[in-house]
Design an enzyme around this catalytic site. Structure first.
Site, mmCIF file in Angstrom:
data_model
loop_
_atom_site.group_PDB
_atom_site.id
_atom_site.type_symbol
_atom_site.label_atom_id
_atom_site.label_comp_id
_atom_site.label_asym_id
_atom_site.label_seq_id
_atom_site.Cartn_x
_atom_site.Cartn_y
_atom_site.Cartn_z
ATOM 1 C CG ASP A 511 39.933 42.559 40.388
ATOM 2 O OD1 ASP A 511 41.084 42.949 40.174
ATOM 3 O OD2 ASP A 511 38.987 42.737 39.590
ATOM 4 C CD GLU A 541 43.102 45.778 42.274
ATOM 5 O OE1 GLU A 541 44.139 46.036 41.650
ATOM 6 O OE2 GLU A 541 42.079 45.308 41.725
#
Length: 909
Positions: A511, A541
């Site tokens: 993340d 990400e």
């Protein structure tokens, strides 16, 4: 010399007195009676100065002439009033000189501007420096008539310098040596004293208070009794100075805990290799083969609770739990096995580490009333228990290396969550699926003295990333971590390795990975390979924003900075072109910003004005995605120019940004933002039939499946999954996150989604949710499920859809129907299979016709060749019989006939 020597003696004496004060409480009662006390309050003072290393401090900005002094107090009694400092145990005079930004370039503190470099006395012993960092500190500028400026200090630079050896510690946390005994080790270099409180059970009073000793070389406190305490629980009792609070004594769980009691109140003593923590067959369970390179991965993103909470084919005690993955006969497990047969290789679980936001005892489940499709009653019921219910996505880490307890059958028992997590992994392995994890090392659930804070209560101000005034940065949503600091980076490395080694995790999705240094991610990549002897795929990400944007503090693990690393980042290039608009759209933009598959220009919905040029540009961005967003692949663009993909613009950035296909993750749907079905509700014309909505869904999946790179799919994408237009369902309960493995309902029209992230658009949502013609029936859901499975089979059928290098993509992928004379609603490409292992055919041609009308495409270069429909699409069981019936190839002219809204693949033997 006399000054610093006297200071050193005073410091050591003060420390001994303070440490003795704790150790005098020898009884276990101190674990309860002495916990969480403020022994000496201290005012909050901004920490604007930074330790650059153990002997140098950066004072922010240019200051007038004068002297600089560093005051210290072991008891935390420093105070500043009317220019005078009181309560100090001593002071140090510092030497000042100018500090330029160039001198900081390439360091963890490169974000600091010009300022003053303050040097401590060169002869100051290391032990004195260590003692200083355990005390309250105040840095003061004296212009000649008293203190004119004062600041606290950010300690990370000094701690990383003084305790660099701590990075090599192999046994932080608890260990149970084979020769008997129990060893505890906690890195807490600023603590004045540390003990361990031992508890025989998850509840009840402590049975032992075990003092620990400080290792001056590493800053770690260690020790333990000669007895084995396996199966008991523990917490650390620390005495330390906390800026803005004062001298405190408090109980804290272990940041290296491998398991916990319910609601994470106590850490659990266990050796994960112990037989009692291994379910039968665990040692022999292996991650399935089939992924020889990252591009072989086809990932299915799934939430543990979503998977089974609504599945009545799962025993009631297993619903929403790890154990649901062991119920081989359930509808959900049958569905996962079918996906594996079609081509899915990995199940990536949304966070399954210890989560702060889900109560592990007595969590609630909303009782949602029957109500109209556009009613507010459903969200009212869900939000009435939000925060106390059993649901959250889980992006709020509490303990990074312990499994979440709410998914275990009994969170109070430290054994259950470990055993049952492993049983879940075995269940997925038996289904032929590798297991991946979504991990969140970029922030913690809380910082400071908050209840859910751990790291910041052990080494205050170190693990969290701070701004210029010493406040915790929160650009990620929550309390950002400073993974550029030595021991936060080590925590990430150690934790990921533990999950990979002890739970056989095959791949990880990070993340907000762009908030971490590239160097750290590469160090992790190498360490996993070295210590496990296998590749562990890393994706994440790579968004570029916040206080670290554009390399402000370090070279980031972000899209534009990771090329050449082999680490994958999610690509928003084709995603936005396919879906339309961007993830941030709201209000009228949700309706107006149509995308390539949902009507841009060729099927206007009446809410926006679009030009043919926009459609052509969107088609080019789709091709960028199909080519793996690779920098050096060339494309004839919409206006006839031939460009490298990194020369094509995407919102002011290069559209092509990766060096190799493994560095790109392609997706059109994931847990964030509206589901693909829901975004198409916004953007397709209102009168689009349910059958065509299914076809549009499949078109997007086709473009994703045919793209070079890693393929990523959100659970329920194949089922037309809807969250009733919810744009952010992280806390929307089971109701708005439902999945139906019986393929009867996609849950569109489950009521207006929660007000918080959706209320501004409720007026626009009401007529859509209330329209029964939009909601698909079981026939459309079943057809979509079968059509998506066919696309997965096609991707799995040939390595040409999974090329491993940019060189192969350049040599083997050719886009047809490009440039100003193209038919912009048809994507056409050829993959050359000659001499390629696993290609299956001499060549492949794929077409995606997004128009609601059939089209013919004349390709003279392919005339006279014996193309035939891909076997998956020509089989009697193929989902889209229109393709088999209407798709055609006329070899004389090289004419290809393409049904409306279809994805068609031809092969050449």
């Amino acid at each position: 010399m006399k000054q610093w020597a006297a200071v050193h003696i005073g410091l050591c004496l003060g420390m001994a007195i303070m440490a003795g004060g704790v150790r005098a409480e020898t009884g276990a009662a101190a674990c309860d009676a002495a916990a969480d006390q403020v022994l000496q309050a201290a005012p909050a003072i901004e920490a604007r100065a930074h330790w650059l290393d153990a002997r140098q401090i950066a004072w922010p900005g240019m200051a007038p002439a004068g002297s600089y002094k560093l005051y210290h107090s072991a008891a935390g009694r420093l105070a500043l009033a009317e220019g005078q400092v009181s309560g100090a145990d001593g002071e140090l005079n510092l030497q000042a000189q100018d500090l330029t930004p160039g001198e900081l370039a390439g360091t963890p503190r490169q974000h600091l501007g010009a300022g003053v470099r303050l040097s401590l006395p060169a002869a100051l012993p290391r032990e004195t420096l260590q003692d200083l960092l355990r005390q309250q500190l105040l840095l003061v500028h004296d212009g000649g008539d008293g203190a004119t400026q004062a600041t606290g200090l950010q300690l990370a630079g000094a701690l990383d310098d003084l305790y660099a050896a701590a990075a090599q510690l192999p046994d932080l946390g608890v260990s149970l040596p084979a020769r008997a005994g129990t060893r505890f080790r906690l890195w807490a270099p600023t603590a004045q004293a540390v003990s361990v409180c031992i508890y025989p059970r998850a509840q009840g009073r402590a049975s032992r208070l075990q003092p620990l000793s400080l290792d001056a070389a590493t800053g770690a406190w260690g020790g333990g009794p000669a007895q084995r305490l396996d199966g008991q629980y523990y917490r650390y009792l620390l005495q330390l100075f906390v800026p803005g609070v004062g001298l405190v004594r408090q109980l804290v769980t272990d940041p290296y805990a491998v398991s916990l009691s319910a609601d994470s109140q106590r850490s659990y003593i266990a050796e994960l290799a112990a037989a009692r923590l291994q379910p039968p067959g665990w040692a022999a369970s292996r991650s399935p083969a089939g992924v020889e390179a990252p591009t072989d991965m086809a990932i299915y993103e799934l939430h543990v609770r979503d998977f089974s909470i609504g599945d009545d084919s799962v025993p009631a005690a297993h619903r929403g739990k790890y154990l649901a993955f062991t119920d081989r006969g359930s509808r959900g497990m049958r569905h996962l096995r079918a996906l594996r047969r079609a081509g899915i290789t990995d199940v990536h679980l949304l966070p399954v580490f210890d989560i702060a936001s889900i109560p592990e005892r007595g969590c609630l489940q909303a009782k949602v009333p029957a109500a109209a499709a556009d009613s507010e009653r459903q969200q009212a019921a869900v939000m009435a228990v939000a925060g106390r219910d059993c649901y959250n996505w889980g992006y709020d880490p509490w303990h990074y290396s312990a499994p979440e307890g709410s998914y275990a059958s009994d969170a109070e028992d430290g054994v259950r969550r470990v055993l049952e997590f492993r049983r879940m992994v075995m269940g997925l392995h038996e289904a032929g699926l590798r297991v991946g994890m979504d991990v969140v090392y970029n922030h913690t659930a809380a910082s400071g003295q908050a209840a859910h804070s751990v790291l910041d209560r052990i080494v205050p101000g170190y693990y969290q990333r701070l701004d210029a005034a010493g406040r915790v940065e929160r650009s990620t949503c929550c309390a950002n971590t400073a993974t550029e600091h030595l021991m936060m980076g080590k925590l990430l490395l150690d934790s990921v390795l533990l999950w990979a080694r002890e739970y056989k995790i095959a791949s990880f999705r990070f993340d907000l990975m762009g908030h971490q240094p590239r160097a750290l991610m590469e160090q992790l990549q190498a360490r996993l390979k070295r210590e496990l002897g296998r590749d562990v795929q890393l994706i994440g990400e790579g968004w570029n924003f916040g206080e670290i944007a554009n390399g402000a503090r370090f070279v980031q693990a972000s899209q534009l900075a990771l090329n050449g690393s082999g680490i994958g980042t999610f690509s928003d290039r084709a995603r936005d072109a396919i879906r339309g608009g961007s993830a941030a759209d709201s209000g009228a933009a949700l309706l107006a910003r149509q995308g390539y598959v949902n009507g841009l220009v060729y099927d206007p919905n009446g809410h926006g004005q679009h030009s043919r040029e926009e459609l052509l540009r969107a088609a080019d961005l789709v091709r960028v995605g199909l080519a793996g967003s690779l920098r050096d692949v060339e494309l004839e663009t919409w206006n006839g120019e031939r460009k490298r993909l990194d020369q094509i613009d995407y919102a002011g950035q290069p559209a092509g940004y990766a060096s190799q296909p493994a560095e790109v993750v392609n997706y059109v749907d994931n847990h964030d933002n509206q589901t693909l079905f829901d975004i198409n509700v916004w953007r397709l014309p209102r009168g689009t039939s349910a059958a065509d909505r299914s076809r549009v869904q499949v078109l997007a999946v086709a473009l994703n499946s045919f793209s070079q790179g890693v393929a990523y799919f959100h659970a329920g994408l194949e089922l037309l999954r809807s969250k009733s237009l919810d744009r952010n369902s992280y806390e929307s309960g089971d109701w708005f996150n439902r999945l139906d493995w019986s393929l009867k309902d996609n849950f569109f029209g489950s009521g207006l989604p929660p007000q918080g992230d959706n209320g501004a658009d409720h007026a626009l949502m009401r007529p859509l949710l209330a329209d029964p013609a939009i909601k698909p029936g079981p026939a459309e859901i079943a057809w979509t499920n079968a059509a998506v499975a066919d696309l997965l089979r096609i991707r799995a059928s040939s390595t040409l859809f999974r090329l491993r290098s940019a060189t192969e993509v350049r040599q083997r992928l050719q886009f047809l129907n490009t440039g100003p004379g193209q038919n912009p609603v048809v994507i056409a490409a050829k993959l050359d299979g000659r001499g390629h292992a696993g290609a299956g055919w001499r060549a492949l041609l794929y077409f995606v016709n997004v128009d609601k009308q059939a089209h013919e495409l004349l390709l003279p270069s392919e005339a006279g060749l014996a193309y035939r429909l891909h076997p998956v699409q020509s089989a009697a069981a193929a989902a889209d019989r229109r393709v088999a019936a209407e798709a055609a190839y006329a070899p004389v002219q090289g004419r290809f006939s393409l049904p409306a809204r279809s994805a068609v693949v031809f092969v050449l033997d």
